[in-house]
Design a protein around this motif. Sequence first.
Motif, PDB file in Angstrom:
ATOM      1  N   LEU A  84      30.268  54.151 -35.646  1.00 51.23           N
ATOM      2  CA  LEU A  84      30.034  53.417 -36.893  1.00 51.23           C
ATOM      3  C   LEU A  84      29.436  54.294 -37.997  1.00 51.23           C
ATOM      4  O   LEU A  84      29.316  53.852 -39.126  1.00 51.23           O
ATOM      5  CB  LEU A  84      29.112  52.224 -36.629  1.00 51.23           C
ATOM      6  N   ARG A  85      29.081  55.533 -37.651  1.00 55.29           N
ATOM      7  CA  ARG A  85      28.529  56.444 -38.655  1.00 55.29           C
ATOM      8  C   ARG A  85      29.364  57.706 -38.749  1.00 55.29           C
ATOM      9  O   ARG A  85      30.169  57.872 -39.651  1.00 55.29           O
ATOM     10  CB  ARG A  85      27.062  56.760 -38.324  1.00 55.29           C
ATOM     11  N   ASN A 104      33.016  56.784 -38.607  1.00 46.99           N
ATOM     12  CA  ASN A 104      33.424  56.034 -39.791  1.00 46.99           C
ATOM     13  C   ASN A 104      33.591  56.941 -41.008  1.00 46.99           C
ATOM     14  O   ASN A 104      34.521  56.783 -41.792  1.00 46.99           O
ATOM     15  CB  ASN A 104      32.393  54.939 -40.087  1.00 46.99           C
ATOM     16  N   MET A 155      35.624  51.829 -42.510  1.00 44.58           N
ATOM     17  CA  MET A 155      35.610  50.433 -42.089  1.00 44.58           C
ATOM     18  C   MET A 155      34.862  49.552 -43.082  1.00 44.58           C
ATOM     19  O   MET A 155      33.838  49.969 -43.625  1.00 44.58           O
ATOM     20  CB  MET A 155      34.943  50.313 -40.713  1.00 44.58           C
ATOM     21  N   LYS A 181      35.284  45.029 -39.906  1.00 42.64           N
ATOM     22  CA  LYS A 181      35.677  45.978 -38.865  1.00 42.64           C
ATOM     23  C   LYS A 181      34.460  46.602 -38.191  1.00 42.64           C
ATOM     24  O   LYS A 181      34.436  46.803 -36.969  1.00 42.64           O
ATOM     25  CB  LYS A 181      36.579  47.053 -39.461  1.00 42.64           C
ATOM     26  N   LYS A 182      33.426  46.902 -38.986  1.00 40.40           N
ATOM     27  CA  LYS A 182      32.218  47.459 -38.382  1.00 40.40           C
ATOM     28  C   LYS A 182      31.587  46.449 -37.419  1.00 40.40           C
ATOM     29  O   LYS A 182      31.105  46.810 -36.340  1.00 40.40           O
ATOM     30  CB  LYS A 182      31.211  47.868 -39.458  1.00 40.40           C
ATOM     31  N   SER A 183      31.613  45.194 -37.821  1.00 46.37           N
ATOM     32  CA  SER A 183      31.056  44.148 -36.966  1.00 46.37           C
ATOM     33  C   SER A 183      31.843  44.022 -35.661  1.00 46.37           C
ATOM     34  O   SER A 183      31.268  43.907 -34.575  1.00 46.37           O
ATOM     35  CB  SER A 183      31.069  42.813 -37.713  1.00 46.37           C
ATOM     36  N   VAL A 240      24.436  52.872 -36.168  1.00 44.70           N
ATOM     37  CA  VAL A 240      25.172  51.844 -36.893  1.00 44.70           C
ATOM     38  C   VAL A 240      25.504  52.225 -38.328  1.00 44.70           C
ATOM     39  O   VAL A 240      26.267  51.516 -38.988  1.00 44.70           O
ATOM     40  CB  VAL A 240      24.402  50.500 -36.878  1.00 44.70           C
ATOM     41  N   GLY A 241      24.968  53.334 -38.824  1.00 49.98           N
ATOM     42  CA  GLY A 241      25.364  53.715 -40.167  1.00 49.98           C
ATOM     43  C   GLY A 241      24.399  54.668 -40.845  1.00 49.98           C
ATOM     44  O   GLY A 241      23.433  55.170 -40.262  1.00 49.98           O
ATOM     45  N   GLU A 268      27.126  50.075 -46.294  1.00 49.09           N
ATOM     46  CA  GLU A 268      26.376  50.526 -45.131  1.00 49.09           C
ATOM     47  C   GLU A 268      25.042  49.788 -45.024  1.00 49.09           C
ATOM     48  O   GLU A 268      24.681  49.279 -43.960  1.00 49.09           O
ATOM     49  CB  GLU A 268      26.119  52.039 -45.225  1.00 49.09           C
ATOM     50  N   PHE A 275      25.444  46.015 -44.106  1.00 51.07           N
ATOM     51  CA  PHE A 275      25.866  45.799 -42.720  1.00 51.07           C
ATOM     52  C   PHE A 275      24.690  45.965 -41.768  1.00 51.07           C
ATOM     53  O   PHE A 275      24.452  45.121 -40.891  1.00 51.07           O
ATOM     54  CB  PHE A 275      26.984  46.771 -42.343  1.00 51.07           C
ATOM     55  N   CYS A 282      40.226  49.038 -35.902  1.00 50.93           N
ATOM     56  CA  CYS A 282      39.092  49.368 -36.766  1.00 50.93           C
ATOM     57  C   CYS A 282      39.243  50.738 -37.427  1.00 50.93           C
ATOM     58  O   CYS A 282      38.869  50.923 -38.599  1.00 50.93           O
ATOM     59  CB  CYS A 282      37.789  49.323 -35.971  1.00 50.93           C
TER      60      CYS A 282
END
Length: 557
Positions: A39-40, A43, A50, A54-56, A72-73, A81, A84, A315
């Motif tokens: 996610l980081r 991404n 995303m 999509k991240k979720s 997560v980001g 970011e 989310f 994703c």
Amino acid sequence: MMLTDPAQKYRAFPQVDLPNRQWPSQVITSPPRWLSTDLRDGNQALIDPMNAEKKSRFFDLLVQVGVKEIEVGFPSAGATEFDFISSLVKEGRIPDDVMVQVLTQAREDLIATTFESLRGAERAIVHVYNAVSPAWRRIVFGMDRAQVKDIAVHAAKLLRDNAAKQPDTDWHFEYSPETFSTAELDFSLECCEAVMDILQPTPERPLILNLPATVECATPNIYADQIEWMCRHISKRDSVVISLHPHNDRGTGVAAAELGLMAGADRVEGCLFGNGERTGNCDIVTVALNMYTQGINPGLDFSDIDNVIQTVEYCNQLPVHPRHPYAGELVFTAFSGSHQDAIKKGFAAQEARNDLIWDVPYLPIDPKDLGRDYEAVIRVNSQSGKGGVAWVLQQDKGFKLPKRMQADFSRVVQGLADQSSRELNAADIWAAFQDHYRLAGDQAYALIDYHESGAAGDRIFTGKIAYKGGERSISGRGNGLLSSVLAALRDELGVELEIADYSEHAIGAGSNVNAAAYVECRTPDGRTVFGVGTDADVATASVQAVLSAANAVAVRT
């Protein structure tokens, strides 16, 4: 153009002075802590990053497969970011056994924003980094070693002070001497020690020291040397978690992670299927399943790997390669005849041995452990052999062809594959099987009904068959059912056959199963023909098999 003497432009990476290195004789016996950076890091490497939906969805997948630490980001990168990450906290979507991690550069305003995104979280890791290698110091920053170390020290103080403002959160910290793989080891150590002096880790509350192969510039044994060197020289080794973050520039990110674990690391950072900048991050699916095939529970569950692939492809908008280890569409598939024969024999031996130990040639893992079936293990094209064709029929229809019949039918399939210049699927093979052995369509002789009578050793076959568009009654006498059928064909229709081999088996298991019967027959002029029959009654199946062989004679005639 490529240089004839690349040494004019490139320099070999130096060896690490590490006398009596220990990692080559170590064995991985337990899984590391896993951190997903999908996610980081993953991404930020996507053509189209995303969105929140999509991240979720990706976050839920990571939780489902058992990842306990998720980066997560990069909350200071922008509103998408930040929002989310903040929503995960506010909506209570972080499971109690999962710790989220966020990344920030070593700047005061960015660190403040990072802590704000996690306000109200029960537990979280804040990850700060600064590049320390000579190229970055000289080219990017224009700083000396002391100035670069000051950045790390200042960032550590900001972590400490911002955490103190939110005492209700259980804060954990990670520091990366970014570009570690191309930095001087003594300077990386100096920066890590300086950060430790500020944050004062303990065995109960260790500091994560991430030692990334930011750019993979050497063979993985060099990275292992670097990790072992740091593990040997870091003070308070029991108060730090050594984390690996291998990239894949040389195509050896997985190997670097495995050797790094052998060198003493505790944690692996990576992405599902290896997405990431340039050639990607370490693929934690491959590392985990490599451990699994060595008898180690990796703590990650890929029992439904196709669902994992589907979500990741949705994703990331990137395909998983058909040859990707463990996950690709073709990784459990053999087209080569010799490979197919070995696999087929391996499955037969596995079934006969009846124990849990997996030992099938060319298959390092049981596809069923990953939610795959055996249908795609062997597929047929012009490179395939008799074992492959037989396997497809067995898996698709339950037929277990005798060896000589396998050879007979494989020639048919080979010709069809050469003619079509494509892979043949199960439907193609079944259609060819029915046609070649006259199980459907045009048949010179087809059984309508029959009756068997007489005493043991003296049997009489009386049958009604479809013949030349009508019906014909035939009868014959022999010492058993098949010999009496052969006699009827010889005496009534002039078809002379001698049985060279016969076999039968049940199709499936249980009480309501069909039987398959196979005959290999010879004609008076020395030709060999094969026949096959199926029915709920094995005797009827055997009669049909003889008629199938008779049909082969009629076709050749």
